[in-house]
Scaffold this motif. Structure first.
Motif, PDB file in Angstrom:
ATOM      1  N   UNK A  25       0.561  -1.172  -0.026  1.00  0.00           N
ATOM      2  CA  UNK A  25       0.004  -0.022   0.116  1.00  0.00           C
ATOM      3  C   UNK A  25       1.026   1.321   0.056  1.00  0.00           C
ATOM      4  N   UNK A  26       1.952   1.365   0.819  1.00  0.00           N
ATOM      5  CA  UNK A  26       3.054   2.529   0.718  1.00  0.00           C
ATOM      6  C   UNK A  26       3.355   3.025  -0.626  1.00  0.00           C
ATOM      7  N   UNK A  27       3.894   1.940  -1.331  1.00  0.00           N
ATOM      8  CA  UNK A  27       4.387   2.159  -2.673  1.00  0.00           C
ATOM      9  C   UNK A  27       3.160   2.251  -3.879  1.00  0.00           C
ATOM     10  N   UNK A 118      -6.500  -4.762   6.855  1.00  0.00           N
ATOM     11  CA  UNK A 118      -6.228  -6.121   6.158  1.00  0.00           C
ATOM     12  C   UNK A 118      -5.527  -7.189   7.063  1.00  0.00           C
ATOM     13  N   UNK A 119      -5.938  -8.489   6.809  1.00  0.00           N
ATOM     14  CA  UNK A 119      -5.317  -9.602   7.466  1.00  0.00           C
ATOM     15  C   UNK A 119      -5.978  -9.586   9.005  1.00  0.00           C
ATOM     16  N   UNK A 120      -5.046  -9.478   9.925  1.00  0.00           N
ATOM     17  CA  UNK A 120      -5.266  -9.530  11.257  1.00  0.00           C
ATOM     18  C   UNK A 120      -5.619  -8.120  11.722  1.00  0.00           C
ATOM     19  N   UNK A 121      -5.547  -6.990  10.790  1.00  0.00           N
ATOM     20  CA  UNK A 121      -5.683  -5.768  11.277  1.00  0.00           C
ATOM     21  C   UNK A 121      -7.319  -5.299  11.770  1.00  0.00           C
ATOM     22  N   UNK A 122      -8.235  -6.275  11.132  1.00  0.00           N
ATOM     23  CA  UNK A 122      -9.540  -5.946  11.634  1.00  0.00           C
ATOM     24  C   UNK A 122      -9.794  -6.163  13.314  1.00  0.00           C
ATOM     25  N   UNK A 154     -17.662 -11.888   5.334  1.00  0.00           N
ATOM     26  CA  UNK A 154     -17.716 -12.381   3.946  1.00  0.00           C
ATOM     27  C   UNK A 154     -16.330 -12.808   3.695  1.00  0.00           C
ATOM     28  N   UNK A 155     -16.405 -14.007   2.837  1.00  0.00           N
ATOM     29  CA  UNK A 155     -14.977 -14.601   2.236  1.00  0.00           C
ATOM     30  C   UNK A 155     -14.939 -13.928   0.863  1.00  0.00           C
ATOM     31  N   UNK A 156     -14.199 -12.653   0.874  1.00  0.00           N
ATOM     32  CA  UNK A 156     -14.067 -11.942  -0.409  1.00  0.00           C
ATOM     33  C   UNK A 156     -12.912 -11.129  -0.283  1.00  0.00           C
ATOM     34  N   UNK A 157     -12.064 -10.819  -1.369  1.00  0.00           N
ATOM     35  CA  UNK A 157     -10.982 -10.326  -1.441  1.00  0.00           C
ATOM     36  C   UNK A 157     -10.795  -8.828  -0.918  1.00  0.00           C
ATOM     37  N   UNK A 158     -12.129  -8.186  -1.016  1.00  0.00           N
ATOM     38  CA  UNK A 158     -12.185  -6.772  -0.324  1.00  0.00           C
ATOM     39  C   UNK A 158     -13.655  -6.686  -0.134  1.00  0.00           C
ATOM     40  N   UNK A 159     -13.851  -5.880   0.895  1.00  0.00           N
ATOM     41  CA  UNK A 159     -15.300  -5.730   1.545  1.00  0.00           C
ATOM     42  C   UNK A 159     -15.347  -4.392   1.918  1.00  0.00           C
ATOM     43  N   UNK A 160     -16.257  -3.551   1.513  1.00  0.00           N
ATOM     44  CA  UNK A 160     -16.339  -2.121   1.810  1.00  0.00           C
ATOM     45  C   UNK A 160     -17.965  -1.863   2.239  1.00  0.00           C
ATOM     46  N   UNK A 161     -17.737  -1.272   3.512  1.00  0.00           N
ATOM     47  CA  UNK A 161     -18.981  -0.885   4.076  1.00  0.00           C
ATOM     48  C   UNK A 161     -18.969   0.512   4.710  1.00  0.00           C
ATOM     49  N   UNK A 162     -19.677   1.365   4.012  1.00  0.00           N
ATOM     50  CA  UNK A 162     -19.369   2.966   4.250  1.00  0.00           C
ATOM     51  C   UNK A 162     -18.033   3.276   4.488  1.00  0.00           C
ATOM     52  N   UNK A 163     -17.110   3.262   3.550  1.00  0.00           N
ATOM     53  CA  UNK A 163     -15.887   3.743   3.701  1.00  0.00           C
ATOM     54  C   UNK A 163     -14.808   2.947   4.552  1.00  0.00           C
ATOM     55  N   UNK A 172      -4.630 -10.455  -1.507  1.00  0.00           N
ATOM     56  CA  UNK A 172      -5.746  -9.639  -2.048  1.00  0.00           C
ATOM     57  C   UNK A 172      -5.245  -8.139  -2.014  1.00  0.00           C
ATOM     58  N   UNK A 173      -3.905  -7.969  -2.104  1.00  0.00           N
ATOM     59  CA  UNK A 173      -3.486  -6.355  -1.913  1.00  0.00           C
ATOM     60  C   UNK A 173      -3.775  -5.650  -3.152  1.00  0.00           C
ATOM     61  N   UNK A 174      -3.738  -6.187  -4.256  1.00  0.00           N
ATOM     62  CA  UNK A 174      -4.174  -5.324  -5.398  1.00  0.00           C
ATOM     63  C   UNK A 174      -5.544  -4.726  -5.355  1.00  0.00           C
ATOM     64  N   UNK A 175      -6.501  -5.643  -4.954  1.00  0.00           N
ATOM     65  CA  UNK A 175      -7.980  -5.318  -4.760  1.00  0.00           C
ATOM     66  C   UNK A 175      -8.152  -4.206  -3.586  1.00  0.00           C
ATOM     67  N   UNK A 176      -7.153  -4.619  -2.654  1.00  0.00           N
ATOM     68  CA  UNK A 176      -7.280  -3.790  -1.309  1.00  0.00           C
ATOM     69  C   UNK A 176      -7.001  -2.332  -1.524  1.00  0.00           C
ATOM     70  N   UNK A 177      -5.738  -2.018  -2.219  1.00  0.00           N
ATOM     71  CA  UNK A 177      -5.217  -0.823  -2.533  1.00  0.00           C
ATOM     72  C   UNK A 177      -6.202  -0.034  -3.632  1.00  0.00           C
TER      73      UNK A 177
END
Length: 195
Positions: A25-27, A118-122, A154-163, A172-177
């Protein structure tokens, strides 16, 4: 619609972060034109930087280090458009018990800023009371923790809920960034209070 090139993004981590979940994400966010700062609590293994831990190595073998631009006590949600919380096991486990971290994450959410984890960050989002009633994902081993906090996992590469953006793992980093950039471009997501 804010331009990503005008945005400021904070990555919050401490020693033991998953290397790719901070560096990618940084790069990529910097390459997209965003100003990105890394913040960490004052006490770290090496003053002025934080060390990754690569799960492929022994625990005593630390990975790459990244310079810290801001101490945690200097970071303010008002100064940024988004906060990114990398995973790894050690990093979020330490951060989630720090009241200053929880306060900062809650402030980002309350101000409608993008909160990405991401990952254990939640684990940090759970501790901040931001999981209840939201769609989220995480590394599979903390699925029950996220569900017990009231989230619809949800078992998805990226999930968004109100930002609030969550992803499962380094794969999943490409989808995350990409989703972070999209959410920043959407602008303020309105106040989201902790439950």
């Amino acid at each position: 619609m804010p331009d990503i090139k005008q945005s400021k993004i904070l990555i919050l981590a401490t020693d033991g972060f998953e290397e790719s979940e901070l560096f990618v994400p940084l790069e990529k966010l910097r390459a997209a034109g965003a100003t990105v700062h890394v913040a960490a609590p004052e006490k770290t293994r090496e003053p002025g930087s934080i060390l990754a831990w690569d799960g492929q190595k022994q625990p005593e073998d630390w990975g790459r280090k990244v310079p810290v631009d801001r101490r945690l006590d200097e970071a303010r949600a008002d100064d940024y458009d988004a906060i990114v919380l990398p995973g790894g096991v050690l990093n979020p486990d330490q951060l989630r018990v720090d009241p200053a971290v929880i306060g900062l994450v809650r402030d980002f959410a309350a101000k409608g800023k993008v909160v990405a984890s991401i990952c254990h960050g939640p684990w940090i989002l759970v501790e901040a009371g931001l999981a209840k009633g939201r769609k989220m994902t995480s590394f599979a081993s903390i699925k029950t923790d996220v569900q017990n906090a009231g989230a619809n996992w949800l078992d998805q590469e990226v999930v968004t809920d109100q930002g609030i953006v969550t992803s499962r793992s380094p794969k999943d980093l490409d989808a995350f960034v990409s989703k972070i950039i999209e959410e920043v471009r959407e602008g303020n997501h309105g106040a989201r209070r902790a439950a």
